[in-house]
Motif scaffolding. Structure first.
Motif, PDB file in Angstrom:
ATOM      1  N   THR A  73       5.919  10.415  17.480  1.00 20.72           N
ATOM      2  CA  THR A  73       6.044  11.563  16.590  1.00 20.72           C
ATOM      3  C   THR A  73       5.473  11.268  15.208  1.00 20.72           C
ATOM      4  O   THR A  73       5.104  10.140  14.892  1.00 20.72           O
ATOM      5  CB  THR A  73       7.512  12.018  16.489  1.00 20.72           C
ATOM      6  OG1 THR A  73       7.534  13.327  15.959  1.00 20.72           O
ATOM      7  CG2 THR A  73       8.322  11.073  15.597  1.00 20.72           C
ATOM      8  N   LEU A  74       5.419  12.312  14.407  1.00 24.55           N
ATOM      9  CA  LEU A  74       4.881  12.232  13.039  1.00 24.55           C
ATOM     10  C   LEU A  74       3.502  11.583  13.029  1.00 24.55           C
ATOM     11  O   LEU A  74       3.174  10.795  12.143  1.00 24.55           O
ATOM     12  CB  LEU A  74       5.862  11.496  12.123  1.00 24.55           C
ATOM     13  CG  LEU A  74       7.255  12.137  12.002  1.00 24.55           C
ATOM     14  CD1 LEU A  74       8.125  11.339  11.033  1.00 24.55           C
ATOM     15  CD2 LEU A  74       7.157  13.584  11.561  1.00 24.55           C
ATOM     16  N   SER A  78      -2.229   4.419   7.226  1.00 26.33           N
ATOM     17  CA  SER A  78      -2.681   3.079   7.575  1.00 26.33           C
ATOM     18  C   SER A  78      -3.790   3.229   8.594  1.00 26.33           C
ATOM     19  O   SER A  78      -3.925   4.284   9.213  1.00 26.33           O
ATOM     20  CB  SER A  78      -1.528   2.266   8.185  1.00 26.33           C
ATOM     21  OG  SER A  78      -2.021   1.097   8.814  1.00 26.33           O
ATOM     22  N   ASN A  79      -4.557   2.170   8.799  1.00 32.56           N
ATOM     23  CA  ASN A  79      -5.553   2.228   9.871  1.00 32.56           C
ATOM     24  C   ASN A  79      -5.007   1.667  11.174  1.00 32.56           C
ATOM     25  O   ASN A  79      -5.719   1.608  12.173  1.00 32.56           O
ATOM     26  CB  ASN A  79      -6.825   1.463   9.462  1.00 32.56           C
ATOM     27  CG  ASN A  79      -6.592  -0.030   9.404  1.00 32.56           C
ATOM     28  OD1 ASN A  79      -5.473  -0.461   9.140  1.00 32.56           O
ATOM     29  ND2 ASN A  79      -7.634  -0.810   9.628  1.00 32.56           N
ATOM     30  N   ILE A  80      -3.745   1.266  11.211  1.00 28.58           N
ATOM     31  CA  ILE A  80      -3.233   0.574  12.397  1.00 28.58           C
ATOM     32  C   ILE A  80      -3.239   1.485  13.618  1.00 28.58           C
ATOM     33  O   ILE A  80      -2.944   2.680  13.534  1.00 28.58           O
ATOM     34  CB  ILE A  80      -1.823  -0.023  12.151  1.00 28.58           C
ATOM     35  CG1 ILE A  80      -1.479  -1.038  13.256  1.00 28.58           C
ATOM     36  CG2 ILE A  80      -0.778   1.073  12.045  1.00 28.58           C
ATOM     37  CD1 ILE A  80      -0.251  -1.879  12.954  1.00 28.58           C
ATOM     38  N   CYS A  81      -3.596   0.926  14.751  1.00 31.49           N
ATOM     39  CA  CYS A  81      -3.636   1.679  16.011  1.00 31.49           C
ATOM     40  C   CYS A  81      -2.862   0.821  17.013  1.00 31.49           C
ATOM     41  O   CYS A  81      -1.644   0.902  17.088  1.00 31.49           O
ATOM     42  CB  CYS A  81      -5.093   1.931  16.395  1.00 31.49           C
ATOM     43  SG  CYS A  81      -5.321   2.771  17.961  1.00 31.49           S
ATOM     44  N   GLN A 129      -4.003   7.391  11.865  1.00 33.52           N
ATOM     45  CA  GLN A 129      -5.458   7.459  11.788  1.00 33.52           C
ATOM     46  C   GLN A 129      -6.081   8.395  12.812  1.00 33.52           C
ATOM     47  O   GLN A 129      -7.078   9.053  12.517  1.00 33.52           O
ATOM     48  CB  GLN A 129      -6.077   6.059  11.872  1.00 33.52           C
ATOM     49  CG  GLN A 129      -5.542   5.148  12.971  1.00 33.52           C
ATOM     50  CD  GLN A 129      -5.973   5.514  14.362  1.00 33.52           C
ATOM     51  OE1 GLN A 129      -7.013   6.115  14.564  1.00 33.52           O
ATOM     52  NE2 GLN A 129      -5.152   5.171  15.333  1.00 33.52           N
ATOM     53  N   HIS A 130      -5.452   8.505  13.999  1.00 28.62           N
ATOM     54  CA  HIS A 130      -6.145   9.312  15.013  1.00 28.62           C
ATOM     55  C   HIS A 130      -6.068  10.796  14.698  1.00 28.62           C
ATOM     56  O   HIS A 130      -6.841  11.588  15.234  1.00 28.62           O
ATOM     57  CB  HIS A 130      -5.664   8.995  16.437  1.00 28.62           C
ATOM     58  CG  HIS A 130      -4.239   9.284  16.715  1.00 28.62           C
ATOM     59  ND1 HIS A 130      -3.223   8.472  16.290  1.00 28.62           N
ATOM     60  CD2 HIS A 130      -3.650  10.286  17.394  1.00 28.62           C
ATOM     61  CE1 HIS A 130      -2.065   8.969  16.713  1.00 28.62           C
ATOM     62  NE2 HIS A 130      -2.295  10.056  17.374  1.00 28.62           N
ATOM     63  N   ARG A 135       3.508   3.508  13.991  1.00 28.00           N
ATOM     64  CA  ARG A 135       3.953   4.447  15.003  1.00 28.00           C
ATOM     65  C   ARG A 135       5.447   4.665  14.932  1.00 28.00           C
ATOM     66  O   ARG A 135       6.195   3.752  14.612  1.00 28.00           O
ATOM     67  CB  ARG A 135       3.621   3.839  16.354  1.00 28.00           C
ATOM     68  CG  ARG A 135       3.041   4.782  17.329  1.00 28.00           C
ATOM     69  CD  ARG A 135       2.442   4.015  18.476  1.00 28.00           C
ATOM     70  NE  ARG A 135       1.036   3.778  18.313  1.00 28.00           N
ATOM     71  CZ  ARG A 135       0.397   2.720  18.792  1.00 28.00           C
ATOM     72  NH1 ARG A 135       1.059   1.784  19.457  1.00 28.00           N
ATOM     73  NH2 ARG A 135      -0.885   2.602  18.614  1.00 28.00           N
ATOM     74  N   LEU A 136       5.866   5.882  15.293  1.00 27.79           N
ATOM     75  CA  LEU A 136       7.295   6.197  15.318  1.00 27.79           C
ATOM     76  C   LEU A 136       7.634   6.925  16.608  1.00 27.79           C
ATOM     77  O   LEU A 136       6.860   7.771  17.073  1.00 27.79           O
ATOM     78  CB  LEU A 136       7.643   7.123  14.150  1.00 27.79           C
ATOM     79  CG  LEU A 136       7.614   6.495  12.756  1.00 27.79           C
ATOM     80  CD1 LEU A 136       7.724   7.584  11.702  1.00 27.79           C
ATOM     81  CD2 LEU A 136       8.750   5.478  12.604  1.00 27.79           C
ATOM     82  N   ARG A 179       7.400   9.973   5.627  1.00 23.40           N
ATOM     83  CA  ARG A 179       6.042  10.513   5.799  1.00 23.40           C
ATOM     84  C   ARG A 179       4.968   9.697   5.075  1.00 23.40           C
ATOM     85  O   ARG A 179       3.771   9.922   5.279  1.00 23.40           O
ATOM     86  CB  ARG A 179       6.000  11.989   5.415  1.00 23.40           C
ATOM     87  CG  ARG A 179       6.597  12.843   6.534  1.00 23.40           C
ATOM     88  CD  ARG A 179       6.876  14.285   6.229  1.00 23.40           C
ATOM     89  NE  ARG A 179       7.961  14.760   7.105  1.00 23.40           N
ATOM     90  CZ  ARG A 179       7.750  15.336   8.301  1.00 23.40           C
ATOM     91  NH1 ARG A 179       6.542  15.511   8.771  1.00 23.40           N
ATOM     92  NH2 ARG A 179       8.793  15.721   9.033  1.00 23.40           N
ATOM     93  N   ARG A 234      -7.206  10.417  10.076  1.00 23.96           N
ATOM     94  CA  ARG A 234      -8.450   9.691   9.787  1.00 23.96           C
ATOM     95  C   ARG A 234      -8.423   9.043   8.389  1.00 23.96           C
ATOM     96  O   ARG A 234      -7.498   8.256   8.129  1.00 23.96           O
ATOM     97  CB  ARG A 234      -9.652  10.597  10.032  1.00 23.96           C
ATOM     98  CG  ARG A 234      -9.673  11.075  11.517  1.00 23.96           C
ATOM     99  CD  ARG A 234     -10.781  12.015  11.880  1.00 23.96           C
ATOM    100  NE  ARG A 234     -12.084  11.379  12.003  1.00 23.96           N
ATOM    101  CZ  ARG A 234     -12.540  10.773  13.104  1.00 23.96           C
ATOM    102  NH1 ARG A 234     -11.784  10.690  14.187  1.00 23.96           N
ATOM    103  NH2 ARG A 234     -13.740  10.246  13.136  1.00 23.96           N
ATOM    104  N   GLU A 235      -9.371   9.327   7.520  1.00 21.02           N
ATOM    105  CA  GLU A 235      -9.433   8.538   6.283  1.00 21.02           C
ATOM    106  C   GLU A 235      -8.249   8.806   5.354  1.00 21.02           C
ATOM    107  O   GLU A 235      -8.040   8.069   4.407  1.00 21.02           O
ATOM    108  CB  GLU A 235     -10.762   8.753   5.541  1.00 21.02           C
ATOM    109  CG  GLU A 235     -11.046  10.165   5.068  1.00 21.02           C
ATOM    110  CD  GLU A 235     -11.828  10.960   6.109  1.00 21.02           C
ATOM    111  OE1 GLU A 235     -11.675  10.677   7.330  1.00 21.02           O
ATOM    112  OE2 GLU A 235     -12.577  11.851   5.709  1.00 21.02           O
ATOM    113  N   LEU A 276       0.830  -1.210   0.000  1.00 14.90           N
ATOM    114  CA  LEU A 276       0.000   0.000   0.000  1.00 14.90           C
ATOM    115  C   LEU A 276       0.861   1.256   0.000  1.00 14.90           C
ATOM    116  O   LEU A 276       0.543   2.253  -0.658  1.00 14.90           O
ATOM    117  CB  LEU A 276      -0.925   0.000   1.220  1.00 14.90           C
ATOM    118  CG  LEU A 276      -2.018  -1.077   1.222  1.00 14.90           C
ATOM    119  CD1 LEU A 276      -2.745  -1.091   2.564  1.00 14.90           C
ATOM    120  CD2 LEU A 276      -3.000  -0.840   0.075  1.00 14.90           C
ATOM    121  N   ALA A 287      -5.139   8.743   6.503  1.00  8.94           N
ATOM    122  CA  ALA A 287      -3.959   8.204   7.197  1.00  8.94           C
ATOM    123  C   ALA A 287      -3.193   7.241   6.298  1.00  8.94           C
ATOM    124  O   ALA A 287      -3.737   6.714   5.331  1.00  8.94           O
ATOM    125  CB  ALA A 287      -4.408   7.489   8.466  1.00  8.94           C
TER     126      ALA A 287
END
Ligand SMILES: Cc1ncc(COP(=O)(O)O)c(C=O)c1O
Ligand SMILES: Cc1ncc(COP(=O)(O)O)c(C=O)c1O
Lengths: 447, 498, 498, 447
Positions: free
Chosen positions: A313-314, A328-331, A319-320, A296-297, A291, A323-324, A144, A326
């Motif tokens: 950071t960054l 990735s959707n990973i949390c 997603q938080h 997460r970083l 970017r 949002r759409e 992706l 992002a």
């Protein structure tokens, strides 16, 4: 119930203090029709020894075999040092959330920073994220990301020698995402990507990325330089996928031989087998792509008195915030698994990881030789391999079944995923298999 | 207790450098026995395929590595050591028994590729857990494969896509309330959908009329979080799902807040067609500083054929893994999901039983209402409807003192409490989203309430001190802007980084 | 590393009341399933034999109990988290693997009364450990039964008593050097012996002439610690044991300092007749905040018949426990000693092997000499002979500033180091007894050296601050005099204690 | 070697910095003859997986049987809550020393203070120490303490129904200590101390103490009041010994019915069986005897800012101060076991401990009934018992051996220690034995 502090008297006095009489009052606004049908029909709760007994009984219905299980195929048996478990059992690590309040999460944050550093070292790239779910979804995320970086391309080429499950996950992720398809590129007789097939595939419409295993599902070590040159020639990215992280202790860093994005599975680094999860998706890339990166970083920074500290950071990629849009959707990711890998890599370190990887490669070679000499096997592929290899032998599947009867799991039959390899088995040999275990394997597969 | 206020938390926190700043060339924390003769004799991997060195990896002995991470661990707050009222995260007690059972060798050492006959315990556990999740949610079929909530959402939305595609009616948009978690729009986008925001109604809930206006034949689904991120039960949920269904769209229910619903209402009865379970929330698997979690999905019967493969199915005599599902969306995981977390969730459900799960929800709701009641005189409560498992305040009343939500959050750390979720949901300005869960005693809640009131007093009396908080932590406020502008994402030897 | 000096250790330490100050009537941290019908029907224990209540016990849920102890744990320094240079205690690294193996169900769940056939692994391990201890020490026979060093001493001295009694020559006195550990005279006294102190020689070692003068036919034994508590090898040990033996007396060697001797000298060759091993020192079983340890005794052949029973012996096909030892002094333990610690020590010895044990000793000696060398310009070294595994300084040079050993010890805590053993041995005034062990890296030693030098500078420049140390710990200096005068040895409800 | 940080280069540079050349130089002053013979002839060191493999092999040569092991006799099978192990595995507890520096040992100190408090509650006495090695040596120490308190007495009376090993340890401790002997007092047909025998024994020279089991080795609950009255009549102390701590959840506190010193074994409180150790000696007495007491004590106090804290206290009783005049030679005790018991007692607490103890007593009664009905057993003693009881049955030893063959350990044959009880078995039943396990026991002992 031992987990719940509230006594009935506590409940009553709390209710009273907020002006209610019964617990039910607090949900009175939920439609009655829903409430009426909401009762949970499960057995009554159990005491601790009862739960333990039930789980112990279930665990004992499994038969890991361990030293006589020669399956790899995406999950690799390696010794897990006791120190790894000691660290990840620390409640302060295990029961913290994502480090949103950095001032009281420096333990997690510094460890992730160390993890990122070690992952970049393993892959020979400049940035690594704090983990993905597993090698398979990390591969999908890499595809992706390649698509984002090559917005005009409508295709990605997947080496057919990537783990079948990884290719399936990529396809699931791509399904419905727009005009973007994954095409398989077959492997040649030596097990590496077939260059003619690759050239043919590249000849068509623009390609966002070429994705190859390193090592492949067959344990084969790809010639990355060659593939990388073709990728660059086609303005495609080179994505490498390492299902067996241990290989990075020995093999040339993918980033040093052309990879733009390198992903992998970190299960070998202290996670154990655990019937397939939780594992650890590794993800690294070049600094200039940071970017576009998913996940997460953690960055170093300073506090208002100039002391070093670490923060997420960054987040504008995530997603938080985005949002759409992002990356990735990973949390929730695989934080504690990344910590385990950090401990593992710190213990093995510069010298130990190399030595272990070397032993894996050598022991696997010894096993192959013994299988050829002792059980009439033939290697399927000629290219160099790491700790996993495919053998061909007559009536492979029947012999594999016979081996089960003597408690030897002689790897994984390849025919299901690769009909053309119906007479082949994929075997993995690591440092956990003693020479005597290898002899048992040979014995079990003897005609 | 000795001392009063945050000062009683003053003490020692041991310094510790990075792994890479310690060590000595040649040190190693594992011993690799010497090669056997036969290993020495084999032809090695050709040198041109091998790396030169792993020089950036640490060189440390085992005791040094251990001390390093033990010290680091003490720098963390955690649910086990601290009240951790992080809204939307359900930081409940993670039973230590579950850690023990997940490590039983029969689970922990089981290779995922062993034949079914060697994994009957693991497969049976998965099947039983599926049944349990179906029961608590009112759904018909479950897949345990997704690795976390967001992957559960993705899986669910891919199923909805496949469902519409199969009916020759590909749809383009997904309705998502403004207050939704970021993963909802992100997951929808990953399925190629366009997101259409649904405004929050005045009471903080979705207005069915608004949905009716937006719902047309292009809509593939609505994603609803219930209770929503304000902690409010969507009282018109049934009406809303009817509206959406009437348009041929599907209802995705974000189950992250399921801890508010056990024994109260089942998503399957609300009209949900798909939902994900966050086992790391409702079913108590530890959060691990960011994961791993597990995000099973549950569906109603009409979507069951689309569930990921492999599925665990029963043959006459045994459990087996089956790929025979032609309509399946395929795999989302290399194996069967985060199995180790499934073991923990299963043990948790066994321990509580049906009654215990219901009681846990009731107490989670009680705790949230207790906090809400005792804090609403100190902080503004923008939505005054009865809450379920969490409540959301704003920092509006602190504005006169120049104090913001961030300052309250940071000051709470000095008191030994983790901070609430802040600045989310976006529909509340300066949001403080507080979820106590059922695991906290009344005494702890009272201490938290007292701290919050003291902080309000501090805002009035010494706002500057508040704005400089935290004061006791080993680092003070960290410069996040600097990090975003000049990210330093890995350690480099001084020579290189200079 | 961020910050410099002790300030970099400033941080949060979470407050926590006593167990009894928390909780709520009826709360409980375990669930006891309801009685079965058949249990309800039996005749219970007569009420007059039963207590009314257990009202002083806590009433807490599982998460509360866990949080309580997790917080308490963070208030401790420990060998795992801190350099812990406590002299005479050998605070080496305790391998976490050993914790894992001691918990294997085959060991941890084995009842001590199972027949031998059900305990072959445990008995075999004990036999092998005995053989290992004999090999490292040069002794002929071993009993693993004593639970700690002091009980080993007691066992050894009882054997010596029995030996003399058997020969019809009961003796009355035991020679013990002034520098000996307190357990030596206490153990002797417990055997009915009168203690005769042997003065320390000028170099810190025992003068053979002094022993010759004291050794007469009333002497049952001499108890010698070698290396002694000054860390010095008793260079005349062979001469001394000859003198004592010539008088028909026995030599008890306190093996607490064996970590200095592996591969250097075997007690069996020095003339020792009995010695105890402190497995919790030399062989790395964790100290547990005060125990449990294990104090096996080793003897030369002539004392073997006196060893405690049961003994592990080999029959043709199996290991068995035998009580057949008519001269044995009998039991000192309810079963076979601290078996769980034996497992750990065995695993430790396997891990190091012969070479590794020797190397560990060599490095322990190197570390001690390194510290000694780099500290002797800052602190007075009263005995200048080469040391083995530890070294002892005095606070003489700090006297001009009014600073004492205690102040140095307390200040070290602020730097994140545990303190040396202080005011022991008694032969050195204001003693600081430093034992780094082999587990610490050179870098850690350098940091400790730097801290010690800084403290000396602080003594000169700001003695008051030093004397008020520690400053960063969660409590400052505690009033020990008050405790001794008015001991409060248990918690009581306010009403009662008022 | 992974535990040793020193590389060869580290060693060289350290040696150089202190003016030496070789490690051997540092021991050059040790007599050469000793050094020459000092080499250790043991196998080479092993990697972590090798050590684990060896220990796992040894562990698997043991057969704990667990739920079908009905042995008590001083060691009692009880469930160990997971939280106990979590706490005692904390490195900060496990690897600290005796808390000599209280400012950085408050965790250990507060926990001991809590332990002392709970032990006094269990025994109904005012002071308890921080632990002794085990129940047996605690008993010996109690006898020595009684001797100090009654310096004119030359005898101690030991109930013959005390665990045989305890009596042996007492005798070992007393041997050679001076004119002080231990005499056994027999038990009557009901299993309690034979009052006539006791009266006879008391009639002689002064007695320092009467020591009785509570419950006894046979599980029998002594009538403490009666024994206590006799003790007071003879100016002797009453010492009670509780080999099964769980009994204190149900039985009247010994301090409330006459005990001056109460000791016991705390193994049941979260320690597991571990083939006999490490266990936990409990020791409590009256406040006025505190200065005669052996072992470590923790007191509450305040710091110089008035904050509560805890310290070791009354050290003038102990060997490191008082040397040959100390109340005991004990130094290292069973600290971590005391912590385990503290966690256990905190979890079980007021309600849970009572409920567990009650279940133990009831399940044992049920088992006895089933053995009588189903296997033709007869209770040996008539007095009330806790969770352990002696049965008589024809050919007891042969039947016991036959039971072993079907993996049932039917308790402990009493004939070895009590020849008069050759046809008797001592059985223990706790909450770990399910009703179905009891049926297996009955089946296995059936004639
Ligand atoms: C409401 C809501 N939905 C979805 C998610 C995503 O779940 P996960 O973090 O497991 O991917 C979260 C997690 O915080 C959430 O709070
Ligand atoms: C020299 C010496 N001898 C004996 C002992 C007593 O050993 P233990 O504490 O195991 O009883 C010690 C313990 O500190 C010691 O240092």
């Amino acid at each position: 119930m031992r987990y719940l502090p509230h006594t009935d008297a506590d409940v009553q006095s709390m209710l009273r203090s907020i002006g209610h009489e019964a617990l039910g009052d607090l949900v009175a606004h939920v439609p009655a029709d829903l409430r009426r049908r909401a009762a949970i029909e499960l057995e009554a709760g159990r005491s601790e020894p009862e739960v333990l007994e039930r789980l112990t009984a279930l665990a004992s219905e499994n038969r890991p075999l361990e030293k006589t299980c020669f399956a790899g195929a995406g999950a690799y048996p390696h010794h897990v040092p006791a120190a790894v478990d000691t660290v990840i059992s620390r409640s302060e690590f295990a029961t913290a959330y994502t480090p949103y309040q950095p001032e009281v999460s420096q333990g997690t944050l510094q460890a992730i920073f160390e993890f990122q550093t070690m992952v970049t070292a393993l892959f020979g790239l400049e940035v690594a994220n704090a983990s993905m779910y597993d090698g398979a979804s990390a591969t999908a995320e890499a595809v992706l990301m390649a698509r984002r970086l090559r917005p005009k391309a409508g295709r990605v080429l997947l080496a057919a020698s990537l783990p079948p499950a990884y290719r399936q996950v990529v396809r699931t992720y791509l399904e419905g995402i727009g005009d973007f398809v994954a095409e398989d590129v077959s492997f040649g007789p030596d097990g590496r990507v077939d260059s003619a097939a690759l050239d043919r595939a590249l000849a068509g419409a623009p390609v966002a990325a070429i994705v190859v295993g390193y090592p492949s599902y067959f344990g084969v070590i790809e010639d990355l330089r060659a593939v990388g040159e073709r990728a660059r020639g086609a303005d495609a990215l080179l994505v490498t996928v390492t299902p067996e992280g241990m290989a990075l202790g020995l093999l040339r860093e993918p980033g040093a031989v052309g990879a733009d994005i390198a992903v992998g599975e970190g299960q070998s680094f202290g996670l154990g087998l655990s019937f397939g999860g939780p594992y650890l998706g590794l993800f690294a890339t070049r600094e200039r792509f940071v970017r576009s990166m998913p996940g997460r970083l953690v960055s170093e920074t300073i506090d208002d008195r100039g002391r070093r500290g670490f923060v997420l950071t960054l987040a504008t990629r995530e997603q938080h915030i985005r949002r759409e849009r992002a990356t990735s959707n990973i949390c929730t990711n695989q934080g504690l698994c990344a910590l385990a890998a950090t401990v593992y890599l710190a213990l093995a370190g510069r010298t130990g990881l190399r030595a272990l990887a070397d032993r894996n490669a050598r022991r696997a070679r010894h096993a192959l030789r013994r299988l050829c000499d002792g059980a009439g096997a033939q290697p399927v592929f000629a290219a160099p391999f790491f700790n996993e290899f495919a053998i061909r032998l007559p009536a492979a599947r029947r012999r594999w079944e016979r081996a089960l009867a003597v408690d030897v799991i002689a790897g994984v039959p390849l025919g299901d995923a690769y009909p053309e390899l119906e007479d082949a088995l994929l075997l993995c040999v690591t440092e956990v298999h003693a020479l005597s275990d290898i002899e048992r394997l040979v014995e079990a597969l003897r005609p | 207790m000795s001392g009063v206020g945050p000062e009683r938390n003053r003490g020692i926190s041991l310094a510790e450098p990075l792994l890479f700043e310690r060590g000595s060339a040649g040190r190693v924390g594992i011993d690799v026995p010497p090669l056997d003769r036969v290993e020495r004799e084999v032809e090695p991997v050709p040198a041109e395929l091998c790396r030169d060195d792993l020089e950036s990896l640490p060189e440390l002995s085992e005791p040094e590595v251990l001390r390093h991470f033990l010290r680091l661990s003490q720098w963390n707050f955690s649910a086990a050591t601290n009240f951790y009222p992080l809204g939307s995260c359900t930081m409940k007690y993670n039973p230590v028994l579950d850690e023990q059972v997940a490590r039983l060798p029969g689970f922990a050492r089981l290779h995922p590729a062993v034949p079914d006959a060697f994994a009957q315990g693991a497969l049976g556990l998965m099947a039983e857990l599926e049944r349990m999740l179906a029961e608590v949610s009112g759904m018909d079929a479950i897949s345990l494969q997704p690795a976390a909530g967001a992957q559960g959402e993705l899986t669910g939305m891919k199923m909805i896509r496949a469902y519409h595609a199969e009916r020759g009616d590909p749809r383009r948009t997904v309705l998502i309330p403004e207050s939704a978690h970021g993963t909802n729009p992100a997951s929808s986008a990953l399925c190629g959908y366009q997101v259409v925001p649904v405004p929050s109604g005045r009471e903080g809930m979705i207005d069915p009329a608004a949905v009716a206006k937006l719902a047309d034949e292009r809509v593939a689904a609505i994603m609803i979080t219930n209770p929503n991120t304000l902690g409010l039960f969507e009282k018109d949920i049934v009406r809303i799902t009817e509206i959406v269904h009437a348009k041929g769209a599907q209802v995705y229910l974000d189950g992250a807040n399921l801890n508010a619903l056990l024994g109260v209402a089942k998503p399957g009865h609300m009209g949900a067609d798909v939902l994900q379970f966050n086992l790391h929330k409702t079913f108590s698997t530890p959060h691990g500083g960011g994961g791993p979690g597990a995000g099973p999905v549950g569906v109603r019967q009409h979507l069951a054929d689309y569930l990921p493969t492999p599925r665990v199915v029963r043959t006459e005599h045994a459990w087996t893994r089956s790929d025979a599902a032609p309509k399946s969306i395929g795999r989302v995981h290399g194996f069967f999901g985060n199995f180790g977390m499934l073991v923990r969730a299963y043990a948790y459900i066994l321990a509580l039983g049906g009654d215990g799960l219901e009681r846990a929800t009731a107490l989670a709701i009680l705790n949230a209402n207790y906090l809400r009641h005792h804090l609403e005189d100190a902080f503004e409560l923008p939505y005054r409807e009865p809450c379920l498992h969490e409540c959301v305040f704003s920092d509006r009343r602190l504005e006169p003192f120049g104090v913001r939500t961030l300052d309250v959050a940071k000051r709470l750390l000095d008191y030994g409490f983790y901070a609430p979720t802040i600045y989310f949901p976006l529909v509340v300005s300066g949001a403080m989203m507080i979820e106590p869960t059922e695991s906290e005693s009344r005494e702890t809640l009272d201490e938290f309430i007292a701290a919050m009131h003291t902080i309000v007093a501090e805002a009035r009396e010494d706002a500057e001190r508040l704005k400089a908080a935290p004061h006791l932590t080993r680092v003070s406020r960290l410069d996040e802007v600097r990090a975003a502008r000049h990210p330093v994402l890995r350690w480099r030897p001084r020579s290189e980084s200079a």
